[in-house]
Write an enzyme that holds these catalytic residues in place. Structure first.
Site, PDB file in Angstrom:
ATOM      1  N   LYS A  35       0.850  -1.197   0.000  1.00 61.54           N
ATOM      2  CA  LYS A  35       0.000   0.000   0.000  1.00 61.54           C
ATOM      3  C   LYS A  35       0.888   1.251   0.000  1.00 61.54           C
ATOM      4  O   LYS A  35       2.085   1.159   0.259  1.00 61.54           O
ATOM      5  CB  LYS A  35      -0.936  -0.035   1.215  1.00 61.54           C
ATOM      6  CG  LYS A  35      -0.223  -0.008   2.537  1.00 61.54           C
ATOM      7  CD  LYS A  35      -1.124  -0.483   3.678  1.00 61.54           C
ATOM      8  CE  LYS A  35      -0.370  -0.368   4.998  1.00 61.54           C
ATOM      9  NZ  LYS A  35      -1.017  -1.112   6.078  1.00 61.54           N
ATOM     10  N   ARG A 133     -10.123  -1.019  14.815  1.00 60.76           N
ATOM     11  CA  ARG A 133     -10.179  -0.233  13.584  1.00 60.76           C
ATOM     12  C   ARG A 133     -11.151  -0.951  12.653  1.00 60.76           C
ATOM     13  O   ARG A 133     -12.285  -1.178  13.030  1.00 60.76           O
ATOM     14  CB  ARG A 133      -8.752  -0.095  13.021  1.00 60.76           C
ATOM     15  CG  ARG A 133      -8.553   1.043  12.059  1.00 60.76           C
ATOM     16  CD  ARG A 133      -7.101   1.137  11.581  1.00 60.76           C
ATOM     17  NE  ARG A 133      -6.661  -0.067  10.878  1.00 60.76           N
ATOM     18  CZ  ARG A 133      -5.416  -0.229  10.404  1.00 60.76           C
ATOM     19  NH1 ARG A 133      -4.504   0.715  10.558  1.00 60.76           N
ATOM     20  NH2 ARG A 133      -5.097  -1.333   9.769  1.00 60.76           N
ATOM     21  N   TYR A 261      15.319  30.710   8.704  1.00 55.88           N
ATOM     22  CA  TYR A 261      14.165  31.365   9.351  1.00 55.88           C
ATOM     23  C   TYR A 261      14.340  31.398  10.861  1.00 55.88           C
ATOM     24  O   TYR A 261      14.767  30.418  11.476  1.00 55.88           O
ATOM     25  CB  TYR A 261      12.880  30.591   9.032  1.00 55.88           C
ATOM     26  CG  TYR A 261      12.356  30.833   7.632  1.00 55.88           C
ATOM     27  CD1 TYR A 261      12.026  32.129   7.205  1.00 55.88           C
ATOM     28  CD2 TYR A 261      12.195  29.783   6.754  1.00 55.88           C
ATOM     29  CE1 TYR A 261      11.526  32.336   5.920  1.00 55.88           C
ATOM     30  CE2 TYR A 261      11.703  29.985   5.475  1.00 55.88           C
ATOM     31  CZ  TYR A 261      11.366  31.274   5.061  1.00 55.88           C
ATOM     32  OH  TYR A 261      10.887  31.476   3.799  1.00 55.88           O
ATOM     33  N   MET A 309      10.869  25.362   2.938  1.00 59.14           N
ATOM     34  CA  MET A 309      10.023  24.614   2.004  1.00 59.14           C
ATOM     35  C   MET A 309      10.854  23.825   0.997  1.00 59.14           C
ATOM     36  O   MET A 309      10.589  22.660   0.726  1.00 59.14           O
ATOM     37  CB  MET A 309       9.077  25.571   1.283  1.00 59.14           C
ATOM     38  CG  MET A 309       8.007  24.856   0.485  1.00 59.14           C
ATOM     39  SD  MET A 309       6.889  25.995  -0.345  1.00 59.14           S
ATOM     40  CE  MET A 309       5.994  26.714   1.011  1.00 59.14           C
TER      41      MET A 309
END
Ligand SMILES: *Cc1c(COP(=O)(O)O)cnc(C)c1O
Length: 376
Positions: A35, A133, A261, A309
């Site tokens: 998955k 679940r 930053y 970023m």
């Protein structure tokens, strides 16, 4: 290029699969969990490689993933762990994808759709034995078996559960779940009137509880080389993914130089900074600022300041010879100087699964795999 690259070593995946195979009894089947694009490693290449290594089944979360696995492994069993709806049934039948039922109502809906399609749909049942679940409560197994037996559109083939916690030693919650599973399976099989394929173990259960191998095991993370370092575990595997970024600028800076930053890092002494083209937008967690290291030319270099970023700064030390265009290893490296996804996970307060599935390299290369040259 200035973008990150992941290299996935299929020869190491093959070695991991052989290590697993050697630990299991010959009759125990492997349902490899692929998955989330094979935990970020590329489902197509991973499934082809694993199928060539003899893995007979694959487990996925979504129908789209099941179709991709089917295309990569035409002869394998494909198990859909997610919740299929009646609208999916024609495709499931056509592509031979086996859904896992989470309750009787879903079973009836799928059975009715399969009858409309004129065929019986092979299914497994998921018992919740303590995960809390997906699944139907293990205490309702007998009732479910009786109800599902009356569905001519269903061909009940298997039964499974999933462990919430595996903590080897006295009081291991997995032992309670395993006992519930055994009891519930017996009740379900008695009502269903047939012997079912049983599977329960994820990587961690597989490592520490051979008694829960049953007919098949469902390992994921250990085949990608993580969570399998405990010497007490049955299998030892190695990471198969290396993630690299380009150094785009190298700067000599004085003592007292604020980096990034909020200026959360200030150089204590004159040094050399490398700016790498990788950031949280690429999946390098922001939480790694001032915590993690990267490997450059066989040396671990600390991340200096905040991760932004698209860029991170690392401290190369005062005598650095690196230049723009050189490569930095974000995950990977050799034994002497390596960074592992589990190390980053600990630094970022998460688990290696989240690191691996979160990385978004611009380029991925699969190396060391004969299976890539002869697509099935
Ligand atoms: C993800 C998953 C697995 C594999 O878990 P690992 O910890 O990666 O081995 C097995 N079974 C189910 C139902 C899963 O969702």
């Amino acid at each position: 290029m200035n973008r990150t690259t992941a290299e996935i070593r299929l020869d190491v995946l093959a070695a991991n699969l052989r290590a697993l195979r050697a630990a299991l009894a010959p009759e125990t089947a492997v349902l490899m969990v692929v998955k989330a694009d094979a935990y970020g490693h590329g489902a197509d290449a991973v499934v082809r490689c694993a199928a060539a290594e003899g893995v007979g089944g694959f487990a996925v979360a979504y129908v789209g993933e099941a179709l991709e696995a089917r295309a990569a492994a035409p002869g394998a069993e494909i198990l859909l762990l997610g919740v299929a709806g009646p609208e999916d049934v024609p495709l499931l039948l056509e592509r031979r994808i086996t859904p896992v039922l989470v309750d009787v109502e879903q079973g009836r809906a799928l059975g009715a759709a399969a009858q409309r399609a004129g065929r019986a749909l092979p299914v497994h049942v998921k018992l919740d034995t303590g995960m809390g679940r997906l699944g139907l409560d293990w205490t309702a197994a007998a009732e479910a078996g009786a109800a599902l037996r009356r569905e001519p559109g269903l061909d009940l083939r298997g039964v499974c559960t999933h462990f919430a916690t595996v903590r080897p030693g006295p009081g291991d919650p997995a032992l309670v779940q395993g006992a519930r599973f055994r009891e519930a399976v017996a009740a379900l099989e008695a009502q269903a009137g047939r012997r079912l394929v049983r599977h329960a173990s994820n990587s961690r259960a597989l490592l520490f509880h051979p008694a829960f191998d049953f007919d098949a095991v469902r390992p994921g993370i250990l085949l990608y080389g993580y969570e399998a370092r405990d010497p007490a575990g049955r299998v030892h595997t190695r990471p198969i993914l290396e993630w690299r970024a380009e150094i785009v600028q190298v700067r000599r800076v004085p003592a007292g130089f604020p980096v990034g930053y909020e200026s959360t890092h200030v150089t204590p002494a004159p040094t050399t900074l490398a700016i790498l083209a990788a950031g949280y937008a690429d999946g390098y967690p922001r939480a790694l600022g001032n915590r993690a290291a990267v490997v450059i030319r066989g040396r671990r270099c600390p991340v200096a300041g905040r991760v932004s970023m698209n860029w991170i700064a690392v401290d190369l030390g005062p005598d650095a010879k690196e230049r723009a265009g050189d490569e930095a290893v974000l995950i990977g490296g050799a034994d002497g100087a390596a960074v592992r996804a589990d190390e980053l996970a600990a630094q970022a307060g998460t688990i290696p699964y989240e690191i691996l599935t979160g990385i978004r390299p611009a380029h991925r290369r699969w190396t060391g795999g004969a299976s890539l040259r002869d697509p099935a």
